[in-house]
Design a protein around this motif. Structure first.
Motif, PDB file in Angstrom:
ATOM      1  N   ASN A   1      -7.582   0.608  -8.516  1.00  0.00           N
ATOM      2  CA  ASN A   1      -7.464   0.611  -7.057  1.00  0.00           C
ATOM      3  C   ASN A   1      -8.463  -0.391  -6.469  1.00  0.00           C
ATOM      4  O   ASN A   1      -9.388  -0.835  -7.163  1.00  0.00           O
ATOM      5  CB  ASN A   1      -7.725   2.023  -6.516  1.00  0.00           C
ATOM      6  CG  ASN A   1      -6.477   2.877  -6.511  1.00  0.00           C
ATOM      7  OD1 ASN A   1      -5.499   2.566  -5.842  1.00  0.00           O
ATOM      8  ND2 ASN A   1      -6.508   3.967  -7.285  1.00  0.00           N
TER       9      ASN A   1
ATOM     10  N   GLY B   1      -3.959  -2.231   0.030  1.00  0.00           N
ATOM     11  CA  GLY B   1      -2.994  -2.382  -1.060  1.00  0.00           C
ATOM     12  C   GLY B   1      -3.211  -1.407  -2.199  1.00  0.00           C
ATOM     13  O   GLY B   1      -2.849  -1.679  -3.347  1.00  0.00           O
ATOM     14  N   GLU B   2      -3.775  -0.247  -1.879  1.00  0.00           N
ATOM     15  CA  GLU B   2      -4.096   0.765  -2.882  1.00  0.00           C
ATOM     16  C   GLU B   2      -2.828   1.401  -3.473  1.00  0.00           C
ATOM     17  O   GLU B   2      -1.744   1.285  -2.926  1.00  0.00           O
ATOM     18  CB  GLU B   2      -4.994   1.853  -2.275  1.00  0.00           C
ATOM     19  CG  GLU B   2      -4.381   2.569  -1.094  1.00  0.00           C
ATOM     20  CD  GLU B   2      -4.171   1.685   0.115  1.00  0.00           C
ATOM     21  OE1 GLU B   2      -3.033   1.704   0.653  1.00  0.00           O
ATOM     22  OE2 GLU B   2      -5.115   0.977   0.502  1.00  0.00           O
TER      23      GLU B   2
ATOM     24  N   TYR C   1     -12.921   0.881   3.597  1.00  0.00           N
ATOM     25  CA  TYR C   1     -11.846   1.130   4.565  1.00  0.00           C
ATOM     26  C   TYR C   1     -12.367   1.135   5.991  1.00  0.00           C
ATOM     27  O   TYR C   1     -11.654   0.749   6.921  1.00  0.00           O
ATOM     28  CB  TYR C   1     -11.092   2.409   4.202  1.00  0.00           C
ATOM     29  CG  TYR C   1     -10.160   2.182   3.039  1.00  0.00           C
ATOM     30  CD1 TYR C   1      -8.819   1.855   3.246  1.00  0.00           C
ATOM     31  CD2 TYR C   1     -10.615   2.229   1.730  1.00  0.00           C
ATOM     32  CE1 TYR C   1      -7.971   1.598   2.182  1.00  0.00           C
ATOM     33  CE2 TYR C   1      -9.780   1.972   0.658  1.00  0.00           C
ATOM     34  CZ  TYR C   1      -8.453   1.656   0.885  1.00  0.00           C
ATOM     35  OH  TYR C   1      -7.620   1.379  -0.164  1.00  0.00           O
TER      36      TYR C   1
ATOM     37  N   GLY D   1       0.798  -1.218   0.000  1.00  0.00           N
ATOM     38  CA  GLY D   1       0.000   0.000   0.000  1.00  0.00           C
ATOM     39  C   GLY D   1       0.828   1.264   0.000  1.00  0.00           C
ATOM     40  O   GLY D   1       2.019   1.259   0.285  1.00  0.00           O
TER      41      GLY D   1
ATOM     42  N   THR E   1      -7.346   5.671   2.449  1.00  0.00           N
ATOM     43  CA  THR E   1      -6.423   4.942   3.319  1.00  0.00           C
ATOM     44  C   THR E   1      -5.795   5.874   4.348  1.00  0.00           C
ATOM     45  O   THR E   1      -5.658   5.522   5.521  1.00  0.00           O
ATOM     46  CB  THR E   1      -5.336   4.201   2.495  1.00  0.00           C
ATOM     47  OG1 THR E   1      -4.518   3.440   3.391  1.00  0.00           O
ATOM     48  CG2 THR E   1      -4.448   5.148   1.717  1.00  0.00           C
TER      49      THR E   1
ATOM     50  N   SER F   1      -5.129  -0.287   5.276  1.00  0.00           N
ATOM     51  CA  SER F   1      -4.769  -0.361   3.858  1.00  0.00           C
ATOM     52  C   SER F   1      -5.406  -1.567   3.193  1.00  0.00           C
ATOM     53  O   SER F   1      -5.622  -2.605   3.813  1.00  0.00           O
ATOM     54  CB  SER F   1      -3.244  -0.448   3.717  1.00  0.00           C
ATOM     55  OG  SER F   1      -2.874  -0.659   2.368  1.00  0.00           O
TER      56      SER F   1
END
Length: 360
Positions: free
Chosen positions: A60, A30-31, A100, A9, A71, A28
């Protein structure tokens, strides 16, 4: 063989450039790390010698650039002890906030305009467990309500008025510079609430001021003609456009965006819904890239300005594609040129359909 470290991320990658501590719990999915794709076919159709890249933010985790800001916003909300977040949304913010918040184990409240949100985005917010409140009003009314509610209830606003949102979103500019090994000459973005163009300028300026690159791009923002307060010079009370993600008449980053225009030597312009949908279809048909209508405003405007010479030949242009096309499948299906072909489940029937369509 050597292995690359696992990508976890954008906050972890750019930790030294973001307002987090060593012991901050990162929320996160993993954006970030989205593709920067050079267009192969469209520049030739324009008859101009221009390199056009698209930053495909639709890849994303929740399908839009909003994840970059969310995030950071949710990470900081959790760090400060918040148990709930709230946002007004035309769709993408609600999807990101819901995801999120679910990841963090807190509650998301989302205010959306009744009947004015693409089904793909509404499905995301609902599936992630957000409390969805539909209002009989537009995004701007929702935004005003969110600000008023936050003064009286223990919730953290995660719209782009939250400064941590822009901190996360500035990382897109970092990624572009790192991949191109320079700043682009022009960066074109759709403009609705105007937070993203402001965030990109923050990122480019930071890299320039620290000597990582020697220049920063001309920033160009394109609005939908029915929702274009920057072109009118004042707020628009009842914006209308097929590009629902930028159907915003009272942008919250109004002053910041004008500053970006002035500092970068850029401009604002508007595109009709017809231009936006034509660019969306062209990108899908000629390059294999499927974005939602609002995203295509950046390419529609850039193509017009390249043809007209406002963006000169011999330059590098980056267009941000803010969201994936599956966010709004109904619009895509409605503008497809041909319905599915119905035939019997027989070899000859299928072959005949194939040969007929190859000939056409």
């Amino acid at each position: 063989m050597p292995f690359r470290p696992r990508y976890t991320g954008l906050i972890n990658k750019y930790r030294d450039r973001l307002p987090v501590q060593d012991d901050t719990r990162l929320i996160s999915l993993g954006e970030g790390n989205t593709p920067l794709i050079k267009l192969n076919n469209i520049p030739g159709l324009l008859g101009k010698n221009v390199d056009i890249y698209v930053k495909y933010e639709g890849l994303n985790p929740t399908g839009s650039f909003k994840d970059r800001g969310m995030t950071m916003a949710v990470t900081k909300a959790v760090e400060e002890g918040s148990k709930a977040i709230i946002c007004a949304s035309t769709g993408n913010t609600s999807a990101a906030a819901a995801a999120y918040a679910a990841r963090a184990g807190i509650t998301a409240f989302v205010l959306i305009p009744e009947g004015k949100i693409a089904m793909g985005k509404l499905a995301q917010a609902m599936m992630h467990g957000a409390v969805v409140i539909q209002i009989k009003g537009n995004f701007d009314a929702g935004m005003q309500l969110v600000k008023e509610v936050a003064e009286q209830a223990p919730v953290t606003i995660v719209n782009s008025i939250n400064p941590f949102r822009l901190q996360g979103q500035k990382t897109a500019a970092f990624e572009i510079v790192e991949e191109l090994e320079c700043a682009p000459d022009y960066h074109c973005l759709p403009v609705g609430n105007a937070g993203n163009i402001s965030a990109h300028w923050m990122g480019y300026s930071e890299y320039r001021d620290q000597g990582i690159v020697n220049n920063s791009p001309v920033m160009v923002g394109y609005q939908a003609a029915g929702s274009a307060p920057f072109l009118r010079g004042h707020m628009v009370d009842n914006p209308e456009t097929v590009a629902t993600a930028i159907r915003i008449g009272h942008p919250q980053s109004w002053d910041k965006a004008w500053q970006v225009k002035d500092e970068s030597g850029g401009w604002f312009d508007e595109c009709t819904d017809e231009e936006i949908l034509a660019a969306q279809k062209m990108l899908a048909r000629k390059e294999g890239i499927f974005c939602e209508p609002a995203s295509a405003a950046s390419l529609a405007g850039a193509m017009r300005d390249i043809r007209g010479g406002r963006i000169p030949e011999g330059v590098k242009v980056v267009c941000t594609l803010t969201g994936h096309g599956l966010k709004d499948p109904d619009i895509a299906i409605r503008q497809s040129s041909a319905p599915p072909i119905n035939v019997e489940a027989e070899l000859e029937a299928v072959k005949a359909a194939i040969l007929e369509n190859m000939a056409s």
